[in-house]
Design a protein around this motif. Sequence first.
Motif, mmCIF file in Angstrom:
data_model
loop_
_atom_site.group_PDB
_atom_site.id
_atom_site.type_symbol
_atom_site.label_atom_id
_atom_site.label_comp_id
_atom_site.label_asym_id
_atom_site.label_seq_id
_atom_site.Cartn_x
_atom_site.Cartn_y
_atom_site.Cartn_z
ATOM 1 N N PRO A 125 0.796 -1.238 0.000
ATOM 2 C CA PRO A 125 0.000 0.000 0.000
ATOM 3 C C PRO A 125 0.822 1.279 0.000
ATOM 4 O O PRO A 125 0.299 2.334 -0.369
ATOM 5 C CB PRO A 125 -0.850 -0.128 1.269
ATOM 6 N N ARG A 126 2.086 1.221 0.365
ATOM 7 C CA ARG A 126 2.926 2.426 0.359
ATOM 8 C C ARG A 126 3.628 2.647 -0.981
ATOM 9 O O ARG A 126 4.274 3.680 -1.179
ATOM 10 C CB ARG A 126 3.986 2.341 1.472
ATOM 11 N N LEU A 127 3.495 1.705 -1.894
ATOM 12 C CA LEU A 127 4.209 1.793 -3.164
ATOM 13 C C LEU A 127 3.649 2.906 -4.058
ATOM 14 O O LEU A 127 2.439 3.020 -4.251
ATOM 15 C CB LEU A 127 4.124 0.463 -3.905
ATOM 16 N N VAL A 128 4.541 3.709 -4.632
ATOM 17 C CA VAL A 128 4.185 4.662 -5.676
ATOM 18 C C VAL A 128 4.447 3.968 -7.011
ATOM 19 O O VAL A 128 5.580 3.584 -7.310
ATOM 20 C CB VAL A 128 5.004 5.962 -5.572
ATOM 21 N N TYR A 129 3.403 3.783 -7.792
ATOM 22 C CA TYR A 129 3.481 3.054 -9.054
ATOM 23 C C TYR A 129 3.337 4.063 -10.194
ATOM 24 O O TYR A 129 2.280 4.659 -10.376
ATOM 25 C CB TYR A 129 2.352 2.013 -9.103
ATOM 26 N N ALA A 130 4.414 4.266 -10.949
ATOM 27 C CA ALA A 130 4.406 5.244 -12.041
ATOM 28 C C ALA A 130 4.394 4.520 -13.374
ATOM 29 O O ALA A 130 5.301 3.744 -13.676
ATOM 30 C CB ALA A 130 5.615 6.163 -11.947
ATOM 31 N N ALA A 131 3.360 4.771 -14.171
ATOM 32 C CA ALA A 131 3.216 4.170 -15.488
ATOM 33 C C ALA A 131 3.284 5.265 -16.541
ATOM 34 O O ALA A 131 2.405 6.120 -16.618
ATOM 35 C CB ALA A 131 1.892 3.420 -15.589
ATOM 36 N N ALA A 132 4.347 5.269 -17.339
ATOM 37 C CA ALA A 132 4.487 6.216 -18.440
ATOM 38 C C ALA A 132 4.234 5.455 -19.736
ATOM 39 O O ALA A 132 4.944 4.505 -20.053
ATOM 40 C CB ALA A 132 5.879 6.835 -18.451
ATOM 41 N N SER A 133 3.218 5.851 -20.477
ATOM 42 C CA SER A 133 2.858 5.137 -21.699
ATOM 43 C C SER A 133 2.530 6.134 -22.800
ATOM 44 O O SER A 133 2.465 7.347 -22.568
ATOM 45 C CB SER A 133 1.660 4.212 -21.452
ATOM 46 N N GLY A 134 2.301 5.622 -23.999
ATOM 47 C CA GLY A 134 2.019 6.508 -25.113
ATOM 48 C C GLY A 134 0.732 7.283 -24.952
ATOM 49 O O GLY A 134 0.673 8.488 -25.195
ATOM 50 N N GLY A 199 0.775 8.087 4.369
ATOM 51 C CA GLY A 199 1.238 6.705 4.489
ATOM 52 C C GLY A 199 0.787 5.821 3.339
ATOM 53 O O GLY A 199 1.042 4.611 3.354
ATOM 54 N N VAL A 200 0.149 6.391 2.323
ATOM 55 C CA VAL A 200 -0.432 5.606 1.240
ATOM 56 C C VAL A 200 0.173 6.021 -0.100
ATOM 57 O O VAL A 200 0.270 7.205 -0.413
ATOM 58 C CB VAL A 200 -1.962 5.794 1.193
ATOM 59 N N GLY A 201 0.568 5.021 -0.902
ATOM 60 C CA GLY A 201 1.052 5.278 -2.248
ATOM 61 C C GLY A 201 -0.096 5.479 -3.219
ATOM 62 O O GLY A 201 -1.271 5.434 -2.845
ATOM 63 N N GLN A 202 0.235 5.683 -4.489
ATOM 64 C CA GLN A 202 -0.802 5.852 -5.502
ATOM 65 C C GLN A 202 -0.241 5.602 -6.886
ATOM 66 O O GLN A 202 0.975 5.472 -7.069
ATOM 67 C CB GLN A 202 -1.429 7.239 -5.433
ATOM 68 N N LEU A 203 -1.146 5.534 -7.869
ATOM 69 C CA LEU A 203 -0.769 5.356 -9.261
ATOM 70 C C LEU A 203 -0.505 6.716 -9.898
ATOM 71 O O LEU A 203 -1.316 7.629 -9.797
ATOM 72 C CB LEU A 203 -1.895 4.642 -10.019
#
Length: 390
Positions: A125-134, A199-203
């Motif tokens: 739950p603390r992970l920051v998930y970064a998605a870079a796409s077209g 305390g919380v990550g996000q997309l």
Amino acid sequence: MEERSDDADRAGPLSGVMVLDLSRVLAGPYATMMLAELGARVVKVEAPGVGDDSRQIGPFKEGESAYFASINRGKESIALDLKAAGDRVIFEALLARADVLVENFRPGVMARLGYGWEVLRARHPRLVYAAASGFGQTGPEAARPAYDMIVQAMGGVMSVTGHEGGPPTRVGTSIGDITAGLFTVIGVQAALWHRERTGVGQLVDVAMLDCQIAILENAIARYAVSGVAPGPLGARHPSITPFAAYACADGHIVIAAGNDGLWATLLGVLGAETLANDARFLSNALRTEHAELVAEALEARLRERPCAHWLAVLEAAGVPCGPLQDVAQALNHPQVRARNMVIGTAFPGGAPLLAAGNPVKLSAHADPATRPPAPVLDGDRAAILAELGL
């Protein structure tokens, strides 16, 4: 993740942040390079045997890619097959320690591997998930593949680049990828600050096409007011005149007289004061309407002397101006060198390489003249496995 012994060499505001980098080619790797420049530890996860696609993109020196080396400096490399059970164990151990994951696959790829956002947010739950796409994670064309050239074309940037009547012209650097990389860094930093408070990550969902729209600035403003799509204008500004490249006796210089006071000063330097009373040039709006006539009038005087003369007298008078430099001249300009914008790094094999420095100068952190080299494919595997206790 526990800091490694070399973290002192990477001191920066993101020191202690661990980034798991699944990206390849440019948009994602550029983002993770900037995160590394700001002090983060970046562990690059590459495909076994071949690695990042950009390892095969030139120019090459002694068989190694300068393209790869310049964008992946200071990172660590481990080769993992995310479909293989043993490598998934290693990847999940890394995930458990990571602060940030960066990937630039097409939407759906990570989910098919079992590592989509919804799965990872539940586990970490603390992970920051970064998605870079077209094209981003949503919308009717989300699944389309994209490269820099495609989003430059679709995003309107190419339509305002080049000269009227000329062929379609790509911007001379990969702004589709690089702007996506920079906006990804902004998103990651904002998400890390949000996590610090909650305390919380996000997309973080960044689309290359979105980024091209975001940088259209004046073109959007002009369309919003006129209802007419703007076209290319060569080197001149669409709303400020004189604000362009002008011909002298031996080349071109750029003059940017952005207000009426600078216009008057420019005319004085050129000995063309009579133009101040020309009804067509009495305001910036009128000068822009008659930009070609302004250029003709100014160049009639500028062509009498060489670039160096005009640059000297214009600078002395306080008129913003500059030489038209090629890449070699830009890299060797005293101001560029004084700002440490040309740094030393190395190919994975150790051969030295010049690269662009970090334009973000921070008063509390050093800006060294060198950076660690790009990693050998899978070159950090043993150290990472030992650290993980595997």
